[in-house]
Scaffold this motif. Structure first.
Motif: not given
Length: 118
Positions: A78-98
């Protein structure tokens, strides 16, 4: 002992709607050692749908923040979402969130992603 909160994808992505007809996903590998650090990884529509479907069912738990990103994913629903991933640790961080999240349980989002980027 304090119970750890489990989050759904609707908790971590503001206003996300997986019921829209037009859905797409793009994956970029990240290499901070190169001038052009983002490299697009070609994936088919079928693969995009599989990743979106798997991600939509994931459960998350907050975790320590990571900055060892190896992928950036752009999901358009419904809108765009950007995620940064650390595939080794299986971590996801949504853009603009700490806030960092780790996928809990038997969700195979990262397995599917790793198969696609081989």
């Amino acid at each position: 002992m304090m119970k750890k909160t489990i989050y759904s994808v609707t908790d971590i992505l503001e206003g996300v709607d997986f019921d829209v007809e037009e859905q797409s996903l793009s994956v970029e590998s990240i290499d901070i050692k190169t001038e052009d650090m983002f490299k697009v990884i070609e994936i088919s529509e079928v693969q995009q749908k599989k990743l979106i479907d798997t991600f939509s069912k994931a459960k998350f738990q907050k975790t320590n923040y990571s900055s060892e990103w190896d992928y950036r994913i752009n999901i358009t629903l419904n809108k765009g979402y950007v995620l940064y991933l650390d595939s080794n640790k299986k971590i996801i961080v949504p853009e603009n969130k700490r806030v960092a999240y780790v996928i809990k349980g038997d969700n195979d989002f990262f397995s599917v992603l790793n198969e696609l980027v081989k």
